[in-house]
Enzyme design. Structure first.
Site, short mmCIF file in Angstrom:
data_model
loop_
_atom_site.label_atom_id
_atom_site.label_comp_id
_atom_site.label_asym_id
_atom_site.label_seq_id
_atom_site.Cartn_x
_atom_site.Cartn_y
_atom_site.Cartn_z
CB SER A 144 -0.95 -0.01 1.20
OG SER A 144 -0.21 0.02 2.41
CB ALA B 95 9.42 9.12 1.13
N GLY C 277 11.58 14.49 -1.65
CA GLY C 277 10.30 14.40 -2.31
C GLY C 277 10.26 13.69 -3.62
CD GLU D 27 16.26 15.34 -2.39
OE1 GLU D 27 16.29 14.26 -3.00
OE2 GLU D 27 15.41 15.62 -1.55
CG HIS E 15 19.97 8.62 3.05
ND1 HIS E 15 20.59 9.68 3.66
CD2 HIS E 15 19.01 9.15 2.25
CE1 HIS E 15 20.02 10.81 3.26
NE2 HIS E 15 19.06 10.52 2.41
NE ARG F 95 20.45 9.23 -1.55
CZ ARG F 95 19.12 9.25 -1.48
NH1 ARG F 95 18.45 8.12 -1.47
NH2 ARG F 95 18.46 10.37 -1.39
CG HIS G 200 17.51 5.34 2.04
ND1 HIS G 200 16.57 5.72 2.98
CD2 HIS G 200 17.29 6.13 0.95
CE1 HIS G 200 15.83 6.70 2.49
NE2 HIS G 200 16.22 6.95 1.26
NE ARG H 28 16.19 5.53 -4.49
CZ ARG H 28 15.88 6.54 -3.68
NH1 ARG H 28 15.14 7.54 -4.11
NH2 ARG H 28 16.30 6.54 -2.44
CG LEU I 81 8.27 9.20 -3.09
CD1 LEU I 81 8.09 10.56 -2.41
CD2 LEU I 81 7.37 8.17 -2.41
C1 SIN Z 1 16.03 12.16 1.35
O1 SIN Z 1 15.18 12.97 1.65
O2 SIN Z 1 17.24 12.36 1.47
C2 SIN Z 1 15.59 10.84 0.83
C3 SIN Z 1 15.14 10.98 -0.55
C4 SIN Z 1 15.30 9.71 -1.27
O3 SIN Z 1 15.58 8.66 -0.68
O4 SIN Z 1 15.22 9.75 -2.49
#
Ligand code: SIN
Length: 543
Positions: free
Chosen positions: A32, A67, A70, A136, A251, A291, A350, A385, A391
């Site tokens: 879900s 999450a 975004g 990011e 992460h 990352r 993560h 990723r 998302l």
């Molecule tokens: C974050 O807010 O650093 C996580 C975002 C993500 O995992 O894509």
């Protein structure tokens, strides 16, 4: 498809009577989060299918909810473009992205975000009413939409849960799917256990697997307790191909604190100027690299300096509590004030970049079994990723599966990452390995102790840095940890799934004797010149 009638809709969270066994659904969605719920809304509302959503928790509980940072999507114009988003995604993926899958993601993403907004999701805007976009790691421009500062997943989940509750034929909350049912080669539903302990078959013409990731493979993770890789393990046992499962994304900035899951300090903090510092207060890496590179640099620094954590310095950020209210509250709870304190951090498991291999429509290698979201390998993420693409992937590929079902597709086409499985990818060859999944153990052992032992073995053997020896040692340990047979007991079922997925991951990581993306082999520190996708299949159907 068809058959959903509002009057037939039932909520199946309570112990149920005999009628449930007779239910036949057009589509059963497992999970879900954003992928499953986006698909369920499209199927029920857009195509009048009789849809059931089954989840082992409450409907609003999913990894999506956690999450923070975004949704990366190009909603405006200059200086951003979908071509730039595509280029950033491919650069982060380190040679293993499927170009067509990424094109679908960046091109269809903006429309899916607009649909979510039409459904009631509210993203943060500036004083002029424009979306306030964050930058990011790995993004060349600010393009990340967020909600409530760093509560984006919660807002998306809220909007989707409302829509699904109003349209689905059945919602099975606190039901646990133990295994997929097959009619010949094709998926036909699940065997599941209800909240009252009853074990039943729930049959459906199509099943969409959207059961999320597997952070619980590791001791330290940002994922909730329920992220036990159930979807990938079930699909593997049913004969589906998995791909890219060696690419575990750690992460870089999880709060170093005993709390579990580890509170996340969103990448957006670094996008706004927060700095990484070592135990001497020195900066040692560009904070806005993808990352995998940041986590690798941090791990190397922690080993060299023999320390358990490093520091995030957000003291220069203005209006921290207004911009990031949820993170601010978390820090307050542990007695930290980001205006004056450096925040202790360390990498944490993560996101799993791979999973069930699909074509561009979400079809797996098992007919009538579809997959979307973190549980998949669509080819969108490659070896690593790009932040905030997950998302988006869920909201793009969930609905694509519904459109394909509606058009009559039943099995996979030779598109996207699936091309590596069927041997039709000229650039990224598939290297298929067949793994023997360990059977149930005779002695059983203590399930919770075994889960802890598995997490320890994976952390030591298959963490940010791995080697052939560390992987072999973990494999030896993990193979002996299966519980005794009782696949519908939740704790044992989760442990069995963790063991089966761990074996797949460790075998895949052993087969990838190079360093690429999120997979760092200390004994093979460079990328090989060949580009290949490791495909894992179960050597025998394991039930
Ligand atoms: C974050 O807010 O650093 C996580 C975002 C993500 O995992 O894509």
């Amino acid at each position: 498809a068809g058959g959903s009638r509002p009057a037939d809709r039932q909520h199946r969270s309570d112990p149920v009577g005999p009628g449930v066994n007779e239910t036949h659904l057009d589509l059963l969605v497992l999970g879900s989060g954003v992928a499953g719920l986006s698909a369920a809304v499209r199927a029920a509302d857009g195509h009048d299918m009789a849809v059931g959503v089954l989840t082992k928790g409450d409907i609003q509980q999913s990894t999506t909810r956690w999450a923070q940072g975004g949704v990366a999507a190009v909603l405006g114009s200059d200086p951003d473009s979908t071509d730039l988003h595509l280029a950033d995604t491919i650069a982060a993926g380190d040679g293993l992205c499927d170009l067509d899958a990424v094109r679908v993601l960046v091109d269809e993403g903006p429309e899916r975000v607009n649909e979510l907004i039409a459904m009631g999701a509210q993203f943060d805007r500036d004083a002029a009413g424009q979306f306030s976009l964050a930058r990011e790691g790995g993004h060349s421009v600010p393009r990340v939409l967020h909600a409530g500062g760093a509560a984006t997943g919660m807002e998306i989940e809220r909007a989707l849960c409302e829509a699904v509750t109003a349209t689905a034929a059945a919602v099975y909350e606190r039901w646990f799917a133990a295994d997929l049912l097959l009619d010949g080669q094709a998926c036909a539903g699940v065997v599941a256990r209800g909240p009252d302990g009853t074990v039943r078959e729930i049959r459906a013409t199509h099943v969409l697997m959207a059961a999320g990731g597997a952070g619980q493979l590791y001791e330290v993770t940002t994922n909730p307790l329920a992220s036990t890789g159930d979807g990938m393990a079930m699909a593997l046992r049913a004969g589906a191909a998995l791909g890219d499962v060696e690419f575990v994304q750690f992460h870089p900035t999880a709060l170093h604190h005993p709390q579990m899951p580890r509170p996340l300090l969103s990448e957006a903090l670094r996008g706004h100027g927060a700095l990484l510092r070592d135990d001497h207060g020195e900066r040692f890496v560009d904070e806005l690299l993808p990352r995998d590179e940041v986590s690798r640099a941090m791990t190397q620094r922690m080993i060299e300096h023999d320390v358990s954590h490093l520091w995030l310095d957000a003291t220069g950020l203005e209006r921290f509590s207004d911009r990031f209210p949820t993170i601010h509250r978390t820090l307050e709870e542990v007695g930290l004030d980001p205006a004056s304190d450096w925040i202790p951090i360390a990498p944490a498991a993560h996101y799993l970049c791979g999973g069930i291999v699909t074509d561009l429509a979400g079809a797996s290698s098992v007919p009538r079994l579809w997959a979307a979201g973190e549980v998949t390998c669509t080819g969108v993420h490659g070896a690593n990723r790009l932040a905030s693409n997950s998302l988006l992937e869920g909201m793009v590929f969930g609905p694509r599966a519904i459109e394909a079902i509606e058009s009559g597709q039943e099995g996979p086409s030779s598109t996207g990452a699936m091309r590596s499985v069927v041997g039709r990818d000229a650039e990224i060859a598939g290297r298929t390995i067949s793994v023997a999944l360990p059977p149930a153990s005779v002695d059983g052992g203590d399930v919770s102790e075994r889960r802890t032992e598995l997490q320890r073995a994976m952390t030591v053997g298959a963490g940010v840095l791995r080697s052939a020896d560390s992987l072999a040692a973990a494999l030896k340990r993990v193979r002996g940890l299966c519980p005794s047979d009782a696949p519908t007991d939740l704790d044992r079922a989760e442990l069995r799934n963790l063991v089966h997925l761990a074996v797949a991951l460790l075998e895949a990581a052993s087969a990838r004797d190079e360093t690429r993306g999120a997979h760092t082999r200390s004994d093979a520190p460079r990328p090989s010149k060949d580009r290949y996708r490791v495909i894992v299949r179960s050597g025998s159907a394991q039930r």
